[in-house]
Write a protein that holds these residues in place. Structure first.
Motif, PDB file in Angstrom:
ATOM      1  N   LEU A  27      19.342   9.470   1.282  1.00 37.30           N
ATOM      2  CA  LEU A  27      18.749   9.414  -0.149  1.00 37.30           C
ATOM      3  C   LEU A  27      17.313   7.256   0.159  1.00 37.30           C
ATOM      4  O   LEU A  27      16.825   7.359  -0.312  1.00 37.30           O
ATOM      5  N   ARG A  28      17.924   6.955   1.828  1.00 34.13           N
ATOM      6  CA  ARG A  28      16.982   6.030   2.748  1.00 34.13           C
ATOM      7  C   ARG A  28      16.071   6.125   2.362  1.00 34.13           C
ATOM      8  O   ARG A  28      14.848   6.288   2.744  1.00 34.13           O
ATOM      9  N   ALA A  29      16.031   7.090   3.408  1.00 36.38           N
ATOM     10  CA  ALA A  29      14.905   7.824   3.967  1.00 36.38           C
ATOM     11  C   ALA A  29      13.820   8.461   2.977  1.00 36.38           C
ATOM     12  O   ALA A  29      12.943   8.495   3.022  1.00 36.38           O
ATOM     13  N   VAL A  30      14.129   9.517   2.046  1.00 34.15           N
ATOM     14  CA  VAL A  30      13.848   9.516   0.909  1.00 34.15           C
ATOM     15  C   VAL A  30      13.066   8.428   0.111  1.00 34.15           C
ATOM     16  O   VAL A  30      11.773   7.901  -0.589  1.00 34.15           O
ATOM     17  N   THR A  31      13.676   7.602  -0.015  1.00 34.64           N
ATOM     18  CA  THR A  31      13.251   6.106  -1.146  1.00 34.64           C
ATOM     19  C   THR A  31      12.707   5.127   0.348  1.00 34.64           C
ATOM     20  O   THR A  31      11.255   5.174  -0.686  1.00 34.64           O
ATOM     21  N   GLU A  32      11.740   5.601   0.740  1.00 31.40           N
ATOM     22  CA  GLU A  32      11.121   4.500   2.505  1.00 31.40           C
ATOM     23  C   GLU A  32      10.386   5.854   2.518  1.00 31.40           C
ATOM     24  O   GLU A  32       9.171   5.327   3.154  1.00 31.40           O
TER      25      GLU A  32
ATOM     26  N   LEU B  32       7.086   7.041  -2.573  1.00 29.18           N
ATOM     27  CA  LEU B  32       7.021   5.958  -2.524  1.00 29.18           C
ATOM     28  C   LEU B  32       5.688   5.515  -3.950  1.00 29.18           C
ATOM     29  O   LEU B  32       6.052   5.536  -5.031  1.00 29.18           O
ATOM     30  N   LEU B  33       4.522   6.487  -3.219  1.00 26.98           N
ATOM     31  CA  LEU B  33       3.606   6.768  -3.760  1.00 26.98           C
ATOM     32  C   LEU B  33       4.006   7.820  -5.551  1.00 26.98           C
ATOM     33  O   LEU B  33       3.426   7.004  -6.499  1.00 26.98           O
ATOM     34  N   PHE B  34       4.798   8.266  -4.673  1.00 27.03           N
ATOM     35  CA  PHE B  34       4.411   9.370  -6.224  1.00 27.03           C
ATOM     36  C   PHE B  34       5.327   8.580  -7.568  1.00 27.03           C
ATOM     37  O   PHE B  34       4.542   9.152  -8.909  1.00 27.03           O
ATOM     38  N   LEU B  35       6.458   8.249  -7.619  1.00 27.02           N
ATOM     39  CA  LEU B  35       7.297   8.320  -8.809  1.00 27.02           C
ATOM     40  C   LEU B  35       7.131   6.176  -8.627  1.00 27.02           C
ATOM     41  O   LEU B  35       7.688   5.372  -8.831  1.00 27.02           O
ATOM     42  N   SER B  36       5.363   5.537  -9.023  1.00 23.04           N
ATOM     43  CA  SER B  36       5.172   4.418  -8.462  1.00 23.04           C
ATOM     44  C   SER B  36       5.828   3.451  -7.735  1.00 23.04           C
ATOM     45  O   SER B  36       5.653   1.733  -8.347  1.00 23.04           O
ATOM     46  N   LEU B  37       6.562   3.787  -6.862  1.00 20.40           N
ATOM     47  CA  LEU B  37       7.250   2.451  -6.505  1.00 20.40           C
ATOM     48  C   LEU B  37       6.599   1.418  -5.240  1.00 20.40           C
ATOM     49  O   LEU B  37       6.596   0.363  -5.163  1.00 20.40           O
ATOM     50  N   ALA B  38       5.844   2.086  -4.881  1.00 23.26           N
ATOM     51  CA  ALA B  38       4.916   1.268  -3.471  1.00 23.26           C
ATOM     52  C   ALA B  38       3.789   0.158  -5.274  1.00 23.26           C
ATOM     53  O   ALA B  38       3.171   1.268  -6.206  1.00 23.26           O
TER      54      ALA B  38
ATOM     55  N   THR C  83      11.868  -3.994  -5.703  1.00 25.08           N
ATOM     56  CA  THR C  83      10.460  -4.788  -5.518  1.00 25.08           C
ATOM     57  C   THR C  83       9.665  -4.443  -4.070  1.00 25.08           C
ATOM     58  O   THR C  83      11.072  -4.610  -3.746  1.00 25.08           O
ATOM     59  N   GLY C  84       8.616  -4.335  -4.006  1.00 24.83           N
ATOM     60  CA  GLY C  84       8.515  -5.101  -2.695  1.00 24.83           C
ATOM     61  C   GLY C  84       7.978  -3.550  -1.309  1.00 24.83           C
ATOM     62  O   GLY C  84       7.373  -4.912  -0.564  1.00 24.83           O
ATOM     63  N   PHE C  85       7.746  -3.186  -2.186  1.00 17.34           N
ATOM     64  CA  PHE C  85       7.455  -2.088  -1.576  1.00 17.34           C
ATOM     65  C   PHE C  85       6.079  -1.789  -1.587  1.00 17.34           C
ATOM     66  O   PHE C  85       5.505  -1.912  -3.019  1.00 17.34           O
ATOM     67  N   ARG C  86       4.890  -1.603  -0.489  1.00 11.40           N
ATOM     68  CA  ARG C  86       3.379  -2.239  -1.085  1.00 11.40           C
ATOM     69  C   ARG C  86       3.040  -0.640  -0.075  1.00 11.40           C
ATOM     70  O   ARG C  86       3.380  -0.045   0.683  1.00 11.40           O
ATOM     71  N   VAL C  87       1.231  -0.628  -0.556  1.00  7.43           N
ATOM     72  CA  VAL C  87       0.583   0.212  -0.118  1.00  7.43           C
ATOM     73  C   VAL C  87      -0.381  -0.504   0.578  1.00  7.43           C
ATOM     74  O   VAL C  87      -1.368  -0.665  -0.078  1.00  7.43           O
ATOM     75  N   ASP C  88      -0.899   0.594   1.437  1.00 11.21           N
ATOM     76  CA  ASP C  88      -1.830  -0.023   2.468  1.00 11.21           C
ATOM     77  C   ASP C  88      -2.856   1.576   2.004  1.00 11.21           C
ATOM     78  O   ASP C  88      -3.151   2.915   2.607  1.00 11.21           O
ATOM     79  N   TRP C  89      -4.186   1.257   1.687  1.00 10.39           N
ATOM     80  CA  TRP C  89      -5.135   2.785   1.590  1.00 10.39           C
ATOM     81  C   TRP C  89      -6.255   2.608   2.260  1.00 10.39           C
ATOM     82  O   TRP C  89      -6.798   3.407   2.218  1.00 10.39           O
ATOM     83  N   ASP C  90      -6.522   1.489   2.840  1.00 13.16           N
ATOM     84  CA  ASP C  90      -7.259   1.268   4.337  1.00 13.16           C
ATOM     85  C   ASP C  90      -7.005   1.590   5.355  1.00 13.16           C
ATOM     86  O   ASP C  90      -6.745   1.482   5.863  1.00 13.16           O
ATOM     87  N   THR C  91      -6.755   3.249   5.492  1.00  8.56           N
ATOM     88  CA  THR C  91      -5.976   3.818   6.497  1.00  8.56           C
ATOM     89  C   THR C  91      -7.014   4.812   6.595  1.00  8.56           C
ATOM     90  O   THR C  91      -8.076   5.313   6.121  1.00  8.56           O
ATOM     91  N   ASP C  92      -7.250   5.512   8.246  1.00  9.84           N
ATOM     92  CA  ASP C  92      -8.169   6.388   8.469  1.00  9.84           C
ATOM     93  C   ASP C  92      -7.431   7.787   7.606  1.00  9.84           C
ATOM     94  O   ASP C  92      -8.416   8.232   7.042  1.00  9.84           O
TER      95      ASP C  92
ATOM     96  N   CYS D  96       2.507   2.608   3.301  1.00 10.47           N
ATOM     97  CA  CYS D  96       3.162   1.906   2.641  1.00 10.47           C
ATOM     98  C   CYS D  96       4.401   1.235   3.703  1.00 10.47           C
ATOM     99  O   CYS D  96       4.415   1.912   4.695  1.00 10.47           O
ATOM    100  N   TYR D  97       4.610   0.092   3.046  1.00  2.35           N
ATOM    101  CA  TYR D  97       5.571  -0.559   4.302  1.00  2.35           C
ATOM    102  C   TYR D  97       5.999  -1.453   2.873  1.00  2.35           C
ATOM    103  O   TYR D  97       5.684  -1.718   2.156  1.00  2.35           O
TER     104      TYR D  97
END
Lengths: 447, 474
Positions: free
Chosen positions: B157-162, B167-173, B211-220, B225-226
Motif C-alpha cells: 500500500l505504501r509503494a502504491v501510494t508513492e 499519484l498522477l492517476f488519482l490526482s494526489l500529485a 497532501t504534500g506530493f508534487r509532480v515535476d513535469w520538466d523531465t526528459d 513525483c516527489y
C-alpha cells in the motif's frame, strides 16, 4: 459515506417484487402481449429456440410494432459538472465565487431561464446541443440525483443502472422492463453498443445483445468451409443449449447462443464489395468512438430488428478532479455526436419514435478544489429527440444554500424521471419496474 | 532499450526426500487420497493459467501439500518450456511499440514458473487499478505490484501510494494544503482498504493528511513525483475518531488497522479465487490469519487455496475466465509462446486490456465478461490459435480412418486436454460422426473429399474445444 440500509429499495419491497428485482419472476404470455408488442407473436417455450426462431422473432417484433418507441440511454462516465455545463447565469456572482478560475463564458439560453450552456455545446451539426435545445428537442433536468446522495462512483452508478437504491446485485432497469415487456427470443430488443453488455440492460431472462461493430458480428472458421462449416456452427450453437451445473457455465452457454443469434440476424447488413448497407448520409465526427457507436445504432434502429432499448457510453472521463478544463473537449465530443445522431435519425425517418436520455452518476462539489472539482450531488441529465418535451424541467439547485456536505441540494429524483419515461414513452406500468413508483411522482418529459 | 527480465526461476524448497522408499511410497499414497488430476487442474486455473497434462499428472502424484507448497513458493517442476516472445522476428519493445506492454505481461503469464505471482499481480492491478499514464510508469508500477504480490500488504500500500502512475492517476500529485483533492482519499478507503465503515468527514480529513506530493513535469522522460513538506497540511485532523497531525503514512496505517480492513481484504481475495459466497466463520478465521501474520498476503492466499470450497463441483466449474486468463491459459496449455501482435487487439475486443482498466474500480469480473459480443471475439481468438504451429492442421495431416471418438481424443490432446462436460463431449463425437461418415459425392472425388473432411473435422473439433462454452469457465 451515507449508508442506505434504512431506505434500501430492496428491503422496502414485498417478497414478490424482490423476486422480480432479482430476475426470478417468470413471464407469462399475457404479460408479453400486454407489454405492447402486439398479437401475432406465437412465442414461448421454456427452452431456448433455434436460430430460425430468433430471426422470426426479430422480424415478428418489427412487423408487429413497426412504430414501437425506442429508448436510448447515453451515459457520461465520471460525474459531469452541472455548474460548468448548464451555467447558472442567474446567479453569476456566486457561480464566479465558487469557480474562481474554472468558470466558463456561457451565452444565455433563450426563454428567460437565466441559464447558459458551455460554449463547447454549440459544436456539431445545426448548432450542436444548443441548437437542439433551441429547436425544442431537449428538456434539461438540473439538480438530478436521489435523496442522501452517495459520492462513490460505483454505488451511485449502480443505483442509476438498476433504478434501485441498493448495493445488491440486480438486473438493470431497462433489462427488467424487457423481462416484463420484451420477448424471449430476440436478443436485439435490448442492444448495448460496445464490447460488453451495459449493466443498464442486464436482464433476468430476456435475451439482450452487445454489438461492437455490426459489420463483423458474423463468424468464420480457419480453413473450414462448406458442409463441415455448417455442421460445426450448428454444433457450436447446440453447445449453447441444455442444463448446466453452474451459473458460470449456464451464462457461457447463453452467450454462445446469443452470439450466434446476433450474427445470423445481422448477417444481411455486413459490408460487401465496398457497399455498406448501414452507411449514413450524415457526417459524424471522424475520430470519435462514441460517434461511431451512435452511427451504428441509428442505422440498426432503422432496420426491422425489433430494437426497443439501447445503451451507449460516451467517451472520456468526466471525473474532473484536477482537470476541469478537459470539459472543453469532452463536451464538444458529446455535442458533435449527439447532434449528428439526431440528424441521422431524422434523415432515416425514425426520429419520431426515439427518445434519448443522457445521464451521469452524480454532479460535482460546487466549490472548486484548485484546478478541478470533487464528487458532489445534484447533477445533470436531459431528454432529447422529437418526442422530448423541451424546457427546463426541474429547479436549478441554489448556489448559496448547500447541503450539510457543501454540495448542491437535490431537486429531482432520477427514479421519478425513469418512472415518467417508462410510462410516457414506453407505455409501461412504471411500478412493475421501479419499486414504489407511485410515490415518486412524475414529470412530463414527452410531448 | 527496455529489457524485460526472463520469467522467474527462483528456486524454492522442494520437499526433502529423507524417508526410505517404502515409507515414502506409503506416505505418498496417503497424501494422494482425495487428490486427483481434476483437483490439480482446478487449482492451477484458479491460482494461475491452467495446467498442462504433464503438470496435472505430476502434481496429482505428489499430493495436495506438495502441490500447494510449489504453487505458493515455487521450485522445481515440470512447467512447460515455452519459447520467449518474438513478434515479426524481433523481441518485444514494451516501452516503444503499440501493444508490446500487453504482450510483455502476457508472455510472463504464459511462461512464468510462478503463475500465482502473475495471477496476484493481475489481482493487484485490478485492485489498485491505474490507467492512462505513460507506459514506462505503468510498467514500473507493474513491477512494484509483482514484487509485493505475495508479501506485506502495508508495504504494498505504501509503494502504491508513492507510485508515480498512481499519484498522477488519482490526482494526489499536486494536492496541497491550499486545495486538497479528495480523489485518492476516497478510493483509498472505498476500494483499496475498507469498502465501508467510514464517514464523509474521514475522507475530507484524510485528503488533508495526504497532501504534500508534487509532480515535476520538466523531465526528459515521463513526469516524476516527489514529496514536499511545505505543501503538506500539518494541522490536526480527525480520522476514524482519532485526532492527530496525521501525514500520508499515518493515514495508510489507520486504514490498515481499521477493523473493517481485514474482513474486506480477505473477502476480496476469496472472491477472486473461489467465487462462491464466503461463509461468515471462514471470513473471520481468514481475517485472524491475516492480522496475526502482520497483514501478509501469502498466508491468507495459502489458506484460501487449500480450502475445500475451491474444489467443489469439479465437473461444473463456477468461475468465468477473464479474457486475459482465457488467452494466457490457452497459450500456456498448448505450449504456444507469444508470436504475434494480434493478441493485444483481441484482448481489447474481449474487454480486458492490461494497463487499461476501465476505471479505478478495475474490471467487472464474473458473468459480465460474457456478452454476445465478447463471445464472438473469443471465437476469433480460437481462429488465431488455430494458426499457431502446435494447433495448425495441415492439409492431409489427419489420419482419414480415425473413429469419431479417436478424432475427438486427438483434438483434446492437441489442445492440452481441456475440461469438457459429458454433454459437450457427446456433441463433439456426434459432429465428428456426421463429418467423417462417407457421403457419396461426384465420381472421382471420393478419396480427396474424405481426407479433406477428416482435416476439417479435426480443425472444427479443436476450434470448438478452444472456444465452446466449456472453455470459458474454470
Amino acid at each position: 459515506m451515507p449508508r442506505h440500509n434504512a431506505c434500501d429499495d430492496f428491503h422496502r419491497t414485498s417478497e414478490a417484487v424482490r423476486r422480480d428485482l432479482l430476475g426470478g419472476a417468470p413471464l407469462t404470455r399475457r404479460q408479453v402481449l400486454a407489454g405492447g408488442l402486439g398479437a401475432g407473436l406465437a412465442l414461448y417455450t421454456a427452452q431456448a429456440l433455434p436460430v430460425t426462431r430468433v430471426l422470426e422473432a426479430a422480424a415478428a417484433d418489427a412487423a408487429a410494432a413497426p412504430n414501437a418507441p425506442v429508448l436510448v440511454s447515453v451515459f457520461l462516465p465520471g460525474g459531469v459538472d452541472l455548474l460548468d455545463t448548464l451555467v447558472p447565469l442567474h446567479d453569476f456572482g456566486r457561480y464566479a465565487d465558487l469557480h474562481k478560475e474554472l468558470r466558463v463564458d456561457a451565452e444565455a439560453l433563450a426563454g428567460g431561464s437565466g441559464l447558459g450552456l458551455h460554449p463547447s455545446l454549440t459544436r456539431g451539426l445545426n448548432g450542436g446541443v444548443r441548437g437542439l435545445f433551441e429547436r425544442g428537442k431537449i428538456g434539461f433536468l438540473p439538480g438530478i440525483d436521489y435523496p442522501d446522495p452517495d459520492l462513490s462512483h460505483f454505488h451511485s452508478r449502480h443505483f442509476w443502472e438498476t433504478g434501485l437504491i441498493t448495493e445488491r446485485s440486480a438486473p438493470g432497469w431497462l433489462g427488467r422492463w424487457l423481462d416484463r415487456a420484451g420477448n424471449r427470443d430476440n436478443p436485439l430488443q435490448g442492444i448495448s453498443m460496445g464490447y460488453g453488455l451495459s449493466p443498464v440492460l442486464r436482464s433476468g431472462r430476456a435475451p439482450v445483445a452487445a454489438v461492437a461493430s455490426p459489420g463483423d458480428a458474423g463468424f468464420w472458421m480457419r480453413n473450414v468451409w462448406g458442409e463441415p462449416y455448417k455442421e460445426a456452427m450448428a454444433t457450436y450453437e447446440r453447445l449453447g443449449h441444455g442444463p448446466a451445473g453452474s451459473r458460470a457455465l449456464e451464462a457461457a452457454r447463453d452467450s454462445v447462443r446469443l452470439a450466434k443469434g446476433v450474427a445470423d440476424r445481422l448477417a444481411p447488413y455486413a459490408e460487401e464489395d465496398g457497399r455498406d448497407p448501414l452507411a449514413s448520409s450524415v457526417p459524424y465526427p471522424a475520430e470519435s468512438d462514441f460517434g461511431t457507436r451512435l452511427r451504428y445504432l441509428a442505422a440498426l434502429i432503422s432496420k426491422p430488428l425489433g430494437i426497443r432499448v439501447a445503451h451507449v457510453d460516451a467517451d472520456g472521463d468526466f471525473d474532473t478532479h484536477d482537470n476541469q478544463k478537459s470539459l472543453v473537449g469532452l463536451l464538444a465530443d458529446v455535442s458533435e455526436c449527439l447532434s449528428a445522431f439526431q440528424a441521422d435519425l431524422e434523415a432515416r425517418g425514425v426520429s419520431g419514435r426515439v427518445l434519448t436520455l443522457v445521464w451521469s452518476e452524480f454532479g460535482r462539489r460546487p466549490e472548486q478544489n484548485g484546478s478541478g472539482t470533487d464528487h458532489g450531488a445534484g447533477g445533470l441529465a436531459w431528454v432529447q429527440g422529437d418526442r422530448a418535451r423541451p424546457g427546463i424541467h426541474s429547479d436549478y439547485p441554489s448556489l448559496s444554500q448547500l447541503d450539510g456536505h457543501d454540495n448542491l441540494k437535490v431537486t429531482i429524483d432520477f427514479r421519478r424521471v425513469y418512472s415518467s419515461v417508462l410510462e410516457q414513452h414506453l407505455g409501461a406500468d412504471a411500478s412493475s419496474v421501479i419499486p414504489n413508483a407511485g410515490r415518486l411522482g412524475r414529470v412530463q418529459l414527452v410531448r | 532499450m527496455f529489457r524485460p527480465s526472463p520469467a522467474d526461476t527462483e528456486a524454492g524448497m522442494a520437499v526433502p526426500p529423507t524417508a526410505t522408499d517404502a515409507r515414502r511410497r506409503a506416505r505418498r499414497r496417503r497424501r494422494r487420497r482425495g487428490w486427483s488430476e481434476a483437483h490439480v487442474r482446478r487449482l492451477f486455473w484458479r491460482a494461475g493459467f491452467g495446467a498442462t497434462p504433464r503438470e496435472a499428472r505430476h502434481w496429482a502424484r505428489r499430493g495436495k501439500r506438495a502441490t500447494l507448497h510449489w504453487v505458493l513458493n515455487g521450485g522445481p517442476s515440470p512447467a512447460p518450456h515455452i519459447r520467449g516472445a518474438r513478434v515479426d522476428g524481433h523481441g518485444l519493445q514494451p516501452k516503444d511499440e503499440w501493444g508490446h506492454d500487453v504482450l510483455w505481461w502476457l508472455d510472463r503469464m504464459v511462461r512464468s514458473r510462478r503463475p500465482l505471482q502473475e495471477k496476484l499481480t493481475l489481482f493487484w492491478h485490478d485492485h489498485f487499478a491505474t490507467s492512462d499514464q505513460d507506459t514506462p510508469l505503468m510498467l514500473a508500477q507493474n513491477q512494484t505490484l509483482r514484487r509485493h504480490a505475495l508479501g506485506s500488504f502495508p508495504a504494498l500500500l505504501r509503494a502504491v501510494t508513492e507510485d508515480d502512475a498512481m499519484l498522477l492517476f488519482l490526482s494526489l500529485a499536486d494536492s496541497d494544503k491550499e486545495a486538497p483533492n479528495e480523489n485518492y482519499a476516497r478510493e483509498l478507503m472505498e476500494l483499496f482498504t475498507l469498502g465501508r465503515g467510514y464517514a464523509e468527514r474521514d475522507i475530507r480529513h484524510a485528503a488533508r493528511a495526504l497532501t504534500g506530493f508534487r509532480v515535476d513535469w520538466d523531465t526528459d522522460g515521463p513526469p516524476r513525483c516527489y514529496y514536499e513538506r511545505e505543501a503538506h497540511d500539518a494541522g490536526v485532523k480527525r480520522i476514524f475518531g482519532r485526532h492527530g497531525r496525521f501525514d500520508w503514512q499515518d493515514v495508510l496505517r489507520l486504514c490498515v488497522n481499521h477493523p473493517a480492513h481485514a474482513p474486506f481484504m480477505v473477502g476480496k481475495l476469496w472472491d477472486y479465487f473461489v467465487g462462491t459466497p464466503i461463509p461468515g466463520g471462514t471470513r473471520r478465521r481468514l481475517a485472524a490469519v491475516y492480522r496475526r501474520s502482520g497483514h501478509r498476503i501469502k498466508p491468507v492466499v495459502g489458506e484460501i487455496l487449500a480450502h475445500p470450497a475451491l474444489y467443489r463441483k469439479l465437473d461444473a466449474p463456477g468461475l468465468v475466465k477473464s479474457p486475459v486468463v482465457y488467452l494466457a491459459g490457452a497459450l500456456r496449455s498448448t505450449g504456444q509462446g507469444i508470436d504475434r501482435e494480434s493478441w493485444a487487439w483481441l484482448l481489447e475486443g474481449m474487454g480486458q486490456v492490461p494497463f487499461e482498466p476501465p476505471s479505478v474500480a478495475g474490471w467487472d469480473w464474473g458473468l459480465a465478461w460474457l456478452s454476445s459480443n465478447s463471445m464472438r471475439v473469443r471465437f476469433d481468438v480460437a481462429n488465431y490459435l488455430m494458426d499457431t504451429p502446435r494447433l495448425h492442421v495441415n492439409d492431409g495431416s489427419t489420419p482419414s480412418k480415425l473413429s469419431p471418438r479417436a478424432a475427438v481424443a486427438r483434438a483434446r490432446r492437441a489442445t492440452g486436454n481441456p475440461w469438457i462436460s459429458g454433454r459437450t463431449e457427446a456433441e463433439l463425437v456426434r459432429m465428428a460422426r456426421r463429418l467423417l461418415t462417407e457421403r457419396k459425392l461426384k465420381d472421382g472425388e471420393w478419396r480427396q473429399d474424405k481426407q479433406e473432411r477428416a482435416d476439417m473435422c479435426q480443425r472444427a473439433l479443436r476450434q470448438l474445444l478452444l472456444c465452446g462454452p466449456d472453455a470459458h469457465v474454470h
